[in-house]
Design an enzyme around this catalytic site. Structure first.
Site, short mmCIF file in Angstrom:
data_model
loop_
_atom_site.label_atom_id
_atom_site.label_comp_id
_atom_site.label_asym_id
_atom_site.label_seq_id
_atom_site.Cartn_x
_atom_site.Cartn_y
_atom_site.Cartn_z
N ASP A 295 6.92 7.72 8.68
CA ASP A 295 8.05 7.55 7.72
C ASP A 295 9.05 8.81 7.62
O ASP A 295 10.12 8.69 6.99
CB ASP A 295 7.56 7.32 6.32
CG ASP A 295 7.42 5.84 6.33
OD1 ASP A 295 8.07 4.90 7.05
OD2 ASP A 295 6.65 5.37 5.32
C1 GLC Z 1 7.01 9.51 1.56
C2 GLC Z 1 5.56 9.87 2.41
C3 GLC Z 1 5.15 8.64 3.28
C4 GLC Z 1 5.49 7.50 2.80
C5 GLC Z 1 6.76 7.46 2.51
C6 GLC Z 1 6.93 5.91 1.62
O1 GLC Z 1 7.77 9.86 2.69
O2 GLC Z 1 5.25 11.01 2.81
O3 GLC Z 1 3.56 8.99 3.58
O4 GLC Z 1 5.23 6.60 3.72
O5 GLC Z 1 6.98 8.09 1.42
O6 GLC Z 1 8.20 5.68 1.25
C1 GLC Z 2 2.53 5.80 4.49
C2 GLC Z 2 3.31 4.43 4.80
C3 GLC Z 2 3.19 4.09 6.28
C4 GLC Z 2 3.51 5.20 7.17
C5 GLC Z 2 2.71 6.36 6.64
C6 GLC Z 2 3.22 7.52 7.68
O1 GLC Z 2 0.91 5.48 4.66
O2 GLC Z 2 2.74 3.48 3.87
O3 GLC Z 2 4.13 3.05 6.29
O4 GLC Z 2 3.41 4.79 8.47
O5 GLC Z 2 2.99 6.75 5.67
O6 GLC Z 2 4.49 8.16 7.43
#
Ligand code: GLC
Ligand code: GLC
Length: 826
Positions: free
Chosen positions: A489
């Site tokens: 993400d």
């Molecule tokens: C932030 C976190 C990530 C997560 C995302 C969800 O970017 O670092 O882990 O998946 O928020 O919105």
């Molecule tokens: C968080 C989110 C997931 C994403 C991950 C890596 O766990 O829930 O959707 O893939 O972060 O950013």
């Protein structure tokens, strides 16, 4: 050091001190009514949706951290021994003579003793009910009679947890309750558009009650010293606006040695719109529909029955995959806790934990599709329903909303959109479901796009569009465009955010015609090969086929997969490992050419899982690079070297200090991809070694460092660049649960469903001489005994006494309920 111990026999973790490094929590409820509960009775409850239908208040990020819960206060009314305390330690924090919390499958039981008064409170949600039970058992262990007061206390939330925490100008005026026959009904907004209310009932005759927070606590006091508990006298308050709470007061006289049970129930109830008041013209809740439920569960024998039913339910679920191996941490995670956590992630996605507020996120598309992979064998019918719900939020382009709210089941862009990996995960979820169940009919289900009536198409068509979505979005190197981000993400290559506070997830991005993801390319190969496998089976059905969709050939998908593979070898291979991406300037990321972010874990895992380089040694090379650059004793970090500063063109990944989260933290979700890859390469020792590094049970002895619960996985363990290397965060709601379950059960222990039957292909540590797996699959129980004769991974199967060719146990003839398999590893 440890703060408790596993009780595997009872499938419980036993916490021996209330002062765990962080609140160690559990979940109550299995389908609609849910609660979170900590080892000191903190937490909250909701119906279906932690944001939109919150029953009780919780104050996140407070001091102390765990504030708000299911509190009981005891007061010794004897003037000679007068005192009051919390039998769950919080919120009064009175030192106890004995304390023990048992977190089990869908229940939590907290037992303590102070000055000869023992109390045990068992919290659970009966199956199929929208209520929770607190069953309090008091025992007077003194040799004198005891005169006690018991006070219950919860604080109601005014339903929408976000609004409840922010909109005080309205909310301080709308709170309403009714108190009738000792039952406290919370009915804020029931007078207008809500047809639901909450209730809080008690099995005993009351000495008093309270529904107004200030009257119970006193205006300048906290939950640690309520005025009413101190004085021993309820105010019998009826709230009008302000902060509605529920508190019962029960007086108990116990002879020496006497025991007494008191039952509290907190529940949620809906009435039909046109029958919500009684009498109809009044503003009084119609209670005829709820009273039978209340009176049922205020009876101790009904409570016992309901608890037993819950216990048996979980025994049945866990029984679907049981293992006896030489490693106790493997056994306990597979047999109990990892399976349990997959249920929790299936239910909660990433919405409600002690790190997710329940307000921020609903059900994630990529999260829930992956969660299914570990859950599908537990309750396939619920997996089926979830697949159809998710697919109904897919867009006509084949793309996906990033999440939906469980209450409305409608997709939304609240947490961003245009994550180009999203739709591909649907393919993995559906094929996993069909392999597990043999239910091909799901592919025929008519499912709309974006929930729009008239747009329905067979589910199989949704899968086709998922694949096509990637093909329609290829970049300059022929690799998939990354969009807002892929699985990571925080790899925001089109974001270029320089405004403080702006959300990386939702802010307007560049059009994104350049930045590409090698990860999505690998995921595409994996998904396209899955589609090919599915279509091959459908083609094989020939005359017998009864599907209502047009079929692309397996050949079509294999061709697309092969083309993508060659693109990866051309532009995504760095010589010793797979590259990660190309940024908006078409510069490479995850390559020797980079100063920071030279090597990332995700493409190594996904490409090898997709089969790239398995035959020609390049996959092994990638794994060697992982071991050399990314592996630590606490797990495998996401990338190296960590980003030392914020890079505008990389986005959120570089916003984290080095060693945390996506910036080189041990992002546990990705570790099982490496375990699967190592297993694919036949490296059982390595695969299980990685498995053990992040296995929470195996980390129990370092709980003071790990800090999160030792019975479930956390999303992240701080990486080697962090000052707190080894410290876990974001426990419970993480794809780590499903993927570790897949890695250990299907790839290391090697028992995995295929379209044609159960496959047995263990890749286990060389020191394991024997192990046994019992697996329920399509209504048949397989008892599989495995013995190592040689040092390789070649297997020979004997099914019910007859040796067979290959490693797939043929589906048994009808009416056969148990199959015995002997496996030798040579
Ligand atoms: C932030 C976190 C990530 C997560 C995302 C969800 O970017 O670092 O882990 O998946 O928020 O919105
Ligand atoms: C968080 C989110 C997931 C994403 C991950 C890596 O766990 O829930 O959707 O893939 O972060 O950013």
């Amino acid at each position: 050091m440890r703060y408790g111990h596993f009780d595997d026999q009872n499938r419980e973790y036993v916490i021996e001190t209330p002062e765990t490094p962080l609140p160690w929590i559990n979940y109550l409820g299995s389908e609609s009514y849910f609660g979170l509960i900590s080892n000191t009775a903190g937490g909250y409850s909701f119906y279906k949706d932690a944001r939109l239908r919150r029953l009780t208040r919780y104050r996140y990020n407070n001091a102390p951290l765990d504030t708000g819960g299911r509190y009981i206060y005891l007061r010794d009314n004897d003037p000679n021994s007068a005192r009051s305390w919390s039998p769950t330690w919080m919120p009064t924090r009175t030192p106890l003579d004995f304390y023990e919390c048992r977190h089990g499958m869908g229940y939590t039981s907290i037992r303590s003793r102070l000055a000869g008064i023992e109390s045990q409170t068992r919290y659970f949600v009966p199956l199929g009910e929208n209520l929770e039970i607190w069953e309090l058992t008091l025992t007077n262990q003194r040799d004198q009679p005891a005169s006690l007061s018991v006070f219950s206390a919860i604080e109601f939330n005014l339903w929408d947890a976000m609004d409840d925490a922010t909109n005080f100008q309205r909310n301080y005026s709308i709170g309403q309750v009714e108190v009738v026959d000792g039952v406290i009904y919370h009915k804020t907004e029931y007078r207008e558009r809500r047809d639901h209310f909450a209730y809080f009932a008690c099995s005993e005759k009351l000495a008093g009650f309270d529904t107004q927070r200030d009257d119970f606590l006193g205006s300048y006091r906290g939950w640690d010293s309520p005025k009413v508990v101190e004085s021993g006298q309820s105010a019998d308050s009826i709230t009008h606006g302000w902060q509605p709470i529920g508190s019962h007061h029960v007086k108990v006289q116990l002879k020496a040695g006497e025991q007494k049970k008191i039952i509290f129930i907190l529940g949620y109830h809906e009435n039909s719109k046109d029958d919500k008041f009684d009498p109809p013209e009044s503003q009084t809740i119609n209670k005829r529909t709820v009273l039978p439920v209340i009176s049922k569960y205020l009876l101790a024998d009904q409570v016992e029955k309901a608890f037993e039913a819950l216990r048996v339910h979980w025994l049945g679920l866990l029984d679907k995959y049981q293992v006896v191996t030489p490693d106790e941490h493997t056994n306990r995670m597979v047999n109990i806790w990892n399976a349990y956590q997959t249920m929790i992630t299936f239910n909660m996605s990433r919405s409600a934990s002690y790190f997710e507020s329940g307000i921020g996120r609903g059900m994630g598309f990529r999260d829930s599709t992956q969660d299914l992979l570990g859950f599908v064998h537990l309750i396939p019918e619920r997996a089926r329903e979830r697949i159809l719900d998710l697919a109904a939020t897919q867009l006509e382009t084949g793309g996906a909303y990033h999440q939906y709210q469980p209450l409305t089941k409608r997709g939304n862009n609240d947490v961003g959109s245009g994550f180009n990996d999203d739709p591909l995960w649907l393919v993995l979820a559906v094929t996993a479901y069909v392999k597990e169940t043999g239910d091909w009919s799901i592919l025929n289900e008519q499912v709309p796009y974006d929930n729009k009536p008239g747009s329905e198409e067979a589910l199989h068509g949704h899968l086709q569009r998922s694949i096509q979505y990637t093909l329609d979005r290829l970049g300059p190197h022929g690799l998939p465009l990354i969009g807002r981000a892929d699985w990571n993400d925080c790899l925001n290559l089109n974001c270029f955010s320089d405004t403080p506070g702006q959300s990386f997830q939702t802010t307007t991005n560049k059009e994104g015609k350049v930045a590409e993801s090698v990860f999505i390319a690998g995921l595409f190969v994996l998904a396209a090969k899955e589609m090919a496998g599915l279509c091959e089976k459908l083609e094989g059905k020939g005359e017998k086929q009864d599907h209502n969709f047009s079929l692309l050939t397996s050949h079509f998908y294999l061709e697309k997969a092969a083309k993508m593979e060659s693109t990866i070898w051309q532009h995504g291979w760095d010589g010793d490992w797979f590259r990660r991406a190309y940024d908006d300037f078409s510069h490479v990321l995850g390559s020797k050419e980079n100063d920071e972010g030279k090597i990332f874990i995700e493409p190594q895992g996904i490409c090898v899982m997709a089969g790239l380089g398995v035959e020609d040694g390049r996959a092994q090379k990638a794994m060697n690079s992982v071991a050399e650059h990314l592996a630590t004793p606490h797990g495998i970090v996401l990338q190296q070297p960590a980003f030392s500063k914020y890079y505008l063109h990389l986005g959120e990944i570089s916003s984290y200090p080095p060693g945390y989260k996506e910036n080189a933290g041990i992002f546990c979700h990705t570790n099982p991809w490496i375990m699967v890859s190592e297993a694919k390469l036949g490296n059982g020792d390595k695969a299980h070694d990685y498995y053990s590094r992040i296995n929470p049970s195996a980390r129990e002895e370092i709980s003071d460092l790990h800090r999160c619960e030792p019975y479930i996985y956390a999303q992240m363990i701080a990486g080697k660049d962090a000052a707190t290397h080894g410290e876990a965060k974001n426990s419970w709601l993480t794809g780590t649960a499903a993927w570790n379950y897949v890695a250990i059960s299907q790839w290391i222990l090697g028992v995995r469903p295929t379209y044609d039957g159960l496959q047995v292909a263990p890749v286990v540590p060389s020191a394991w001489k024997n192990f046994e797996v019992t697996r329920s699959y399509r209504g048949v129980r397989y008892v599989i005994q495995i013995e190592r004769k040689g040092m390789g991974n070649e297997v020979q199967l004997e099914v019910d006494g007859k040796s067979i060719n290959g490693n797939i146990i043929p589906l048994p003839v009808e009416n056969k309920k148990e199959v015995h398999v002997r496996v030798t590893i040579n």
